[in-house]
Design a protein around this motif. Sequence first.
Motif, PDB file in Angstrom:
ATOM      1  N   PRO A  68     -55.832 -46.783  61.335  1.00 47.44           N
ATOM      2  CA  PRO A  68     -55.628 -45.797  62.402  1.00 47.44           C
ATOM      3  C   PRO A  68     -56.931 -45.537  63.149  1.00 47.44           C
ATOM      4  CG  PRO A  68     -54.667 -45.024  60.344  1.00 47.44           C
ATOM      5  CD  PRO A  68     -55.484 -46.243  60.031  1.00 47.44           C
ATOM      6  N   PRO A  69     -56.852 -45.141  64.418  1.00 47.12           N
ATOM      7  CA  PRO A  69     -58.060 -44.952  65.222  1.00 47.12           C
ATOM      8  C   PRO A  69     -58.937 -43.779  64.805  1.00 47.12           C
ATOM      9  CG  PRO A  69     -56.112 -44.328  66.475  1.00 47.12           C
ATOM     10  CD  PRO A  69     -55.628 -44.941  65.194  1.00 47.12           C
ATOM     11  N   ASP A  70     -58.412 -42.859  64.009  1.00 49.42           N
ATOM     12  CA  ASP A  70     -59.216 -41.708  63.598  1.00 49.42           C
ATOM     13  C   ASP A  70     -59.995 -41.940  62.307  1.00 49.42           C
ATOM     14  OD1 ASP A  70     -56.854 -41.760  62.134  1.00 49.42           O
ATOM     15  OD2 ASP A  70     -56.719 -39.593  61.977  1.00 49.42           O
ATOM     16  N   ILE A  71     -59.943 -43.165  61.767  1.00 51.44           N
ATOM     17  CA  ILE A  71     -60.676 -43.482  60.540  1.00 51.44           C
ATOM     18  C   ILE A  71     -61.741 -44.522  60.875  1.00 51.44           C
ATOM     19  CG2 ILE A  71     -60.535 -44.318  58.186  1.00 51.44           C
ATOM     20  CD1 ILE A  71     -57.588 -43.565  58.160  1.00 51.44           C
ATOM     21  N   SER A  72     -62.983 -44.172  60.645  1.00 45.00           N
ATOM     22  CA  SER A  72     -64.088 -45.085  60.960  1.00 45.00           C
ATOM     23  C   SER A  72     -64.232 -46.145  59.868  1.00 45.00           C
ATOM     24  CB  SER A  72     -65.392 -44.304  61.094  1.00 45.00           C
ATOM     25  OG  SER A  72     -65.802 -43.831  59.827  1.00 45.00           O
ATOM     26  N   PRO A  73     -64.827 -47.277  60.209  1.00 41.98           N
ATOM     27  CA  PRO A  73     -65.070 -48.308  59.188  1.00 41.98           C
ATOM     28  C   PRO A  73     -65.913 -47.794  58.021  1.00 41.98           C
ATOM     29  CG  PRO A  73     -65.437 -49.205  61.374  1.00 41.98           C
ATOM     30  CD  PRO A  73     -65.210 -47.728  61.544  1.00 41.98           C
ATOM     31  N   SER A  74     -66.914 -46.964  58.302  1.00 41.87           N
ATOM     32  CA  SER A  74     -67.757 -46.451  57.220  1.00 41.87           C
ATOM     33  C   SER A  74     -66.962 -45.545  56.281  1.00 41.87           C
ATOM     34  CB  SER A  74     -68.971 -45.703  57.773  1.00 41.87           C
ATOM     35  OG  SER A  74     -68.567 -44.612  58.558  1.00 41.87           O
ATOM     36  N   THR A  75     -66.022 -44.803  56.813  1.00 39.89           N
ATOM     37  CA  THR A  75     -65.173 -43.950  55.979  1.00 39.89           C
ATOM     38  C   THR A  75     -64.270 -44.798  55.094  1.00 39.89           C
ATOM     39  OG1 THR A  75     -65.212 -42.181  57.616  1.00 39.89           O
ATOM     40  CG2 THR A  75     -63.415 -42.134  56.020  1.00 39.89           C
ATOM     41  N   ILE A  76     -63.702 -45.845  55.661  1.00 32.67           N
ATOM     42  CA  ILE A  76     -62.845 -46.752  54.880  1.00 32.67           C
ATOM     43  C   ILE A  76     -63.631 -47.316  53.703  1.00 32.67           C
ATOM     44  CG2 ILE A  76     -61.588 -48.945  54.898  1.00 32.67           C
ATOM     45  CD1 ILE A  76     -60.925 -48.323  57.894  1.00 32.67           C
ATOM     46  N   MET A  77     -64.840 -47.791  53.965  1.00 33.67           N
ATOM     47  CA  MET A  77     -65.648 -48.374  52.890  1.00 33.67           C
ATOM     48  C   MET A  77     -66.065 -47.328  51.868  1.00 33.67           C
ATOM     49  SD  MET A  77     -66.245 -51.673  52.708  1.00 33.67           S
ATOM     50  CE  MET A  77     -64.488 -51.544  52.570  1.00 33.67           C
ATOM     51  N   ARG A  78     -66.368 -46.125  52.315  1.00 33.82           N
ATOM     52  CA  ARG A  78     -66.727 -45.055  51.374  1.00 33.82           C
ATOM     53  C   ARG A  78     -65.565 -44.781  50.421  1.00 33.82           C
ATOM     54  NH1 ARG A  78     -67.545 -40.881  54.701  1.00 33.82           N
ATOM     55  NH2 ARG A  78     -65.700 -39.769  54.054  1.00 33.82           N
ATOM     56  N   TRP A  79     -64.347 -44.681  50.971  1.00 34.30           N
ATOM     57  CA  TRP A  79     -63.167 -44.429  50.134  1.00 34.30           C
ATOM     58  C   TRP A  79     -62.910 -45.585  49.171  1.00 34.30           C
ATOM     59  CZ3 TRP A  79     -59.685 -42.895  54.852  1.00 34.30           C
ATOM     60  CH2 TRP A  79     -59.950 -41.576  55.207  1.00 34.30           C
ATOM     61  N   VAL A  80     -62.913 -46.805  49.703  1.00 35.38           N
ATOM     62  CA  VAL A  80     -62.553 -47.975  48.882  1.00 35.38           C
ATOM     63  C   VAL A  80     -63.608 -48.236  47.810  1.00 35.38           C
ATOM     64  CG1 VAL A  80     -62.236 -50.482  48.936  1.00 35.38           C
ATOM     65  CG2 VAL A  80     -61.104 -49.057  50.643  1.00 35.38           C
ATOM     66  N   LYS A  81     -64.878 -48.315  48.199  1.00 35.20           N
ATOM     67  CA  LYS A  81     -65.918 -48.627  47.219  1.00 35.20           C
ATOM     68  C   LYS A  81     -66.102 -47.487  46.220  1.00 35.20           C
ATOM     69  CE  LYS A  81     -69.708 -50.609  48.697  1.00 35.20           C
ATOM     70  NZ  LYS A  81     -70.905 -50.863  49.533  1.00 35.20           N
ATOM     71  N   GLY A  82     -66.027 -46.248  46.699  1.00 36.11           N
ATOM     72  CA  GLY A  82     -66.201 -45.107  45.803  1.00 36.11           C
ATOM     73  C   GLY A  82     -65.116 -45.012  44.755  1.00 36.11           C
ATOM     74  N   ARG A  83     -63.876 -45.114  45.191  1.00 33.12           N
ATOM     75  CA  ARG A  83     -62.750 -44.971  44.253  1.00 33.12           C
ATOM     76  C   ARG A  83     -62.699 -46.134  43.273  1.00 33.12           C
ATOM     77  NH1 ARG A  83     -56.949 -45.807  43.991  1.00 33.12           N
ATOM     78  NH2 ARG A  83     -56.082 -44.085  42.780  1.00 33.12           N
ATOM     79  N   THR A  84     -62.865 -47.364  43.773  1.00 32.26           N
ATOM     80  CA  THR A  84     -62.800 -48.519  42.874  1.00 32.26           C
ATOM     81  C   THR A  84     -63.926 -48.454  41.846  1.00 32.26           C
ATOM     82  OG1 THR A  84     -64.022 -49.891  44.478  1.00 32.26           O
ATOM     83  CG2 THR A  84     -61.624 -50.078  44.476  1.00 32.26           C
ATOM     84  N   SER A  85     -65.106 -48.066  42.265  1.00 32.14           N
ATOM     85  CA  SER A  85     -66.237 -47.986  41.343  1.00 32.14           C
ATOM     86  C   SER A  85     -65.973 -46.967  40.228  1.00 32.14           C
ATOM     87  CB  SER A  85     -67.493 -47.603  42.122  1.00 32.14           C
ATOM     88  OG  SER A  85     -68.614 -47.616  41.290  1.00 32.14           O
TER      89      SER A  85
END
Length: 142
Positions: A68-85
């Motif tokens: 979605p346009p309201d989610i920045s690439p850096s936010t996506i990576m923060r969520w994905v890398k943070g949660r998986t880690s």
Amino acid sequence: MEYRQGSHTKYKIEYHFVWVTKYRYAMLVGDLATRVRDLVRQTCERYEIQILRGVVSKDHVHILVSAPPDISPSTIMRWVKGRTSRKIFEKFPHVKKRYWGQHFWARGYFCVTAGELTKEMIQEYLSHHFEPKPHDGFDVEP
């Protein structure tokens, strides 16, 4: 072209992400690789990010997503890398011994946008759509 839509938007925003394990250790094998894939899927589903394609390699992950346009690439990576880690350290104790600093992923990531329109195509469209004004590049329709 297949567009997605929100309550007041129509969009097609795609990102290709690549991120690596810390020190490029080849840790993503077997159950750990499967768990990473599942966690990335769950995280993306939670935020309405569609995974178009993905690959978990031994020391890095590639995903192509529609976001979605309201989610920045850096936010996506923060969520994905943070949660998986966090979840990896909970479920796989042997990983804690290798990564004693509680960081499973390396700091950065690679991101590039993907789409059908090239910069040249957009510039060509704009040059025919508006009255040209030299030395500007940002026109007002008559």
